[in-house]
Design an enzyme around this catalytic site. Structure first.
Site, PDB file in Angstrom:
ATOM      1  CG  ASP A 340      -1.734   1.222   1.370  1.00 23.70           C
ATOM      2  OD1 ASP A 340      -2.356   1.609   0.363  1.00 23.70           O
ATOM      3  OD2 ASP A 340      -1.753   1.820   2.461  1.00 23.70           O
ATOM      4  CE  LYS A 341       0.207   7.518  -2.565  1.00 24.49           C
ATOM      5  NZ  LYS A 341       0.584   8.563  -1.585  1.00 24.49           N
ATOM      6  CB  THR A 490      -1.963   3.558  -4.124  1.00 22.90           C
ATOM      7  OG1 THR A 490      -2.384   4.743  -3.466  1.00 22.90           O
ATOM      8  CG2 THR A 490      -1.558   3.893  -5.545  1.00 22.90           C
ATOM      9  N   GLY A 491      -5.054   3.856  -3.907  1.00 23.81           N
ATOM     10  CA  GLY A 491      -6.221   4.584  -4.393  1.00 23.81           C
ATOM     11  C   GLY A 491      -5.868   5.952  -4.933  1.00 23.81           C
ATOM     12  CE  LYS A 518      -5.840  -0.147  -1.602  1.00 27.03           C
ATOM     13  NZ  LYS A 518      -5.108   0.396  -0.436  1.00 27.03           N
ATOM     14  CG  ASP A 537      -3.591   0.944   6.940  1.00 25.49           C
ATOM     15  OD1 ASP A 537      -4.307  -0.063   6.767  1.00 25.49           O
ATOM     16  OD2 ASP A 537      -3.958   2.088   6.662  1.00 25.49           O
ATOM     17  CG  ASP A 541      -4.367  -1.502   2.993  1.00 23.60           C
ATOM     18  OD1 ASP A 541      -4.942  -1.049   1.998  1.00 23.60           O
ATOM     19  OD2 ASP A 541      -3.449  -0.907   3.588  1.00 23.60           O
TER      20      ASP A 541
END
Length: 645
Positions: A340-341, A490-491, A518, A537, A541
């Protein structure tokens, strides 16, 4: 208690073995000394041997009953059958059966098995001390502040939420809580794997078991007992050590079949020597007993649990908390890891990524003046500018007449001059221009732009973006070195995601994905045959973490109860995700080594025990077989302790 029991039984049996050796006719004959013979000496020999068989052999006889009741014959079955065969045959000789007694072989075999188990269990305890080490982190006493301001020393177990405690320099913090007074640095390395001392002051959270630095703290207790961070970690470590291991299943099956082989080959050895080769009964029995002793799968039974215990302990000390053992073992086969970003590869907060000076202005001057103006704003971008200036150690001047203009920017008087920080649109709408303006290029990367103007003169351009963690690039490099493909899910918009990917060196980017999409993206990769880990996190997620072959929750801090993750990383450091993969590979290698050490020696040992080289004088006694069997177990225990990653 078991270690002490084996030690006690060994020394008592050893004391009884000395007269058994002196009274044994076979040894007296070999030594040419029969001065110890007296009327009734064989009955004394039988009595002493019966005592050693019953007292020293009790753990193995008891184990035989337990294993057979569970229909899982194993090491105890082999040992019990071996010592019982030797004992009852020798007893029958005393009672009139023609043959030779080897009570001394039975007694020494039992002694060696006892001392072997004693040494093995000490080695096992040394290899499996993760829980013990963690439990020792919590101090026994705490300095509790009474209502009248006096300090009383109380057991840590008596602390309750709301109590205030004093933590002196160099002491361990006795409970999770919040600092209400004082300033210090705390060593949390044994709990979180964070090597650098962490600064703590009023309002900061501290974790029980961490070590206070040079300052003194007053802490208000927040969590105690089972709710504390340390106890949650201990629970997770215990669960991980006890959780099912696919490799352990293989070892258990191998141990079962090795027991069957030991019993079968022992019986076959006896038959071949006494029927086909015409050896006497004593010699044939010795060969069969030696085969059964040397085939004991004790080392095989410990090969995997010891490595599991050591790897779990290493992981816990580094802040890598394993919840799902099977998923952790699958990490050795990973070929793709997804990050994830926000909050994982980046810090989740704005920071200045680029400073473009115009004409003769310097980067520090631009940043110093813009920070002076932005210091009066609570906007995330303003806080990012101010934080970057402080990180650079710049002295930020005061500002007067601050004013925020909606949609345009902010302005104030700094050092007697009008300083404005404008958006790209406001800058251009006022007809201002700059040489070599790189605004469009930076904006195409998804960055937020801020132009700094003094009076009517443009000084430079600041570009702000979600700050990339400095550790992210190294994490990706480590994974690439291990041959693992790295992606970001990522969104965020495509421009921002592409910029972050280029900065870090990721292989691919999947951007503009909603949280509920995702997990679908992960399933698409799995459908291609990829074995995928998801790193996020642990909250937003959660579906993706549950879908991946290995779910890694990053930055859990003191909240270790992240429900959907297989592995929890205490620190917000993406390098720890790479360490999970490396540790998994190292753990698997060590498991394979132990399986070979535990079972491989039987390839040579069983034929030797059966007497295939008896023609050239190579004959292994049951005692030597016991030494070799015990030695293989000690080798397995030591090898497990050598695990490094």
């Amino acid at each position: 208690m078991m270690v002490a029991d084996f030690r006690r039984r060994f020394f008592v049996s050893l004391a009884a073995t000395v007269p058994i050796l002196l009274l044994s006719p076979m040894l007296q004959e070999w030594l040419g000394f029969e001065g110890w013979r007296f009327p009734g000496d064989l009955w004394v020999l039988l009595g002493l041997s019966s005592f050693v068989y019953a007292y020293g052999g009790w753990p193995f006889l008891k184990g035989l009953v337990e294993e057979l009741s569970q229909r899982r014959p194993g090491m105890m079955t082999l040992v019990a059958v071996a010592i019982s065969t030797a004992y009852f045959y020798s007893a029958a000789v005393v009672l009139g059966l023609e043959g030779k007694m080897f009570f001394w072989e039975t007694a020494t075999l039992i002694d060696l098995m006892l001392v072997g188990h004693w040494i093995e269990m000490r080695s096992v305890m040394g290899a499996s001390r993760a829980l013990e080490e963690l439990a020792k982190l919590m101090p026994a006493e705490a300095h509790r502040l009474r209502d009248d301001g006096e300090i009383e020393d109380v057991p840590t177990a008596e602390l309750r939420p709301g109590d205030r405690i004093r933590v002196k320099s160099g002491e361990k913090i006795p409970a999770d809580g919040t600092v209400v007074d004082g300033r210090t640095s705390v060593d949390e390395s044994m709990l979180t794997g964070e090597s650098k001392p962490v600064k703590k002051e009023a309002g900061a959270e501290v974790v029980g078991g961490s070590v206070n630095g040079t300052g003194s703290l007053t802490v208000e207790v927040r969590k105690t007992g089972e709710e504390s961070y340390l106890n949650q970690v201990i629970s997770l470590v215990r669960e991980a050590e006890q959780s099912k291991s696919r490799t352990q299943d293989l070892a258990n099956r191998a141990a079962f079949w090795l027991t069957m082989i030991g019993l079968s080959v022992g019986a076959l050895t006896f038959f071949v020597w006494i029927v086909l080769l015409g050896a006497d009964l004593t010699f044939s029995l010795e060969r069969a007993v030696t085969v059964m002793v040397i085939t004991c799968p004790h080392a095989l039974g410990l090969a995997i649990p010891l490595v599991v215990a050591v790897s779990t302990g290493i992981a816990a000390r580094r802040g890598l908390l394993i919840r799902n053992r099977a998923a952790f073992e699958r990490a050795k086969d990973l070929d793709t890891i997804i990050f994830d970003k926000t909050g994982t590869l980046t810090e989740g907060r704005f920071g200045v990524s680029d400073i473009i000076p115009f004409d003769d202005a310097s980067e520090d001057e631009i940043l110093r003046l813009s920070a002076a103006v932005e210091g009066h704003s609570e906007h995330p971008i303003a806080q990012g500018v101010l934080r970057t200036a402080r990180d650079r150690g710049l002295s930020v001047p005061g500002a007067e007449d601050f004013e925020a203009v909606t949609g345009k920017g902010v302005q104030a008087t700094v050092e007697g001059r009008a300083i404005r920080v404008l958006s790209q649109g406001a800058f251009r709408s006022e007809g201002l221009s700059s040489p070599d303006d790189e605004g469009d290029r930076l904006a195409s990367q998804g960055k937020t732009l801020a132009y700094v103007v003094r009076d009517q003169t443009p000084l430079g351009l600041l570009a702000l973006a979600d700050t990339v963690r400095p550790e992210s690039k190294e994490a990706v490099r480590i994974l690439h070195d291990a041959g693992i493909r790295t992606l970001m899910l990522t969104g965020d918009n495509r421009q921002t995601a592409d910029w972050v990917a280029r900065e870090i060196g990721l292989d691919d980017v999947i951007a503009e994905v909603l949280p509920d999409q995702k997990s679908a993206k992960i399933r698409e990769l799995q459908a291609e045959g990829r074995i995928v880990a998801m790193t996020g996190d642990g909250v937003n997620d959660a579906p993706a973490l549950a879908t991946a072959d290995l779910g890694i929750a990053v930055g859990a801090g003191t909240d270790v109860a992240v429900g959907t993750a297989d592995v929890i990383l205490v620190r917000s450091d993406p390098r720890d995700a790479a360490q999970v993969v490396i540790l998994s590979k190292a753990t698997y290698r060590k498991m394979v080594q132990n399986l070979w050490y535990a079972a491989g020696y039987n390839i040579v040992a069983i034929p030797l025990a059966a007497g295939v080289l008896a023609g050239v004088g190579v004959i292994l006694s049951p005692a030597v077989g016991a030494v070799l069997m015990s030695l293989s177990t000690v080798v397995v225990a030591i090898n497990a302790r050598l695990l490094k990653a």
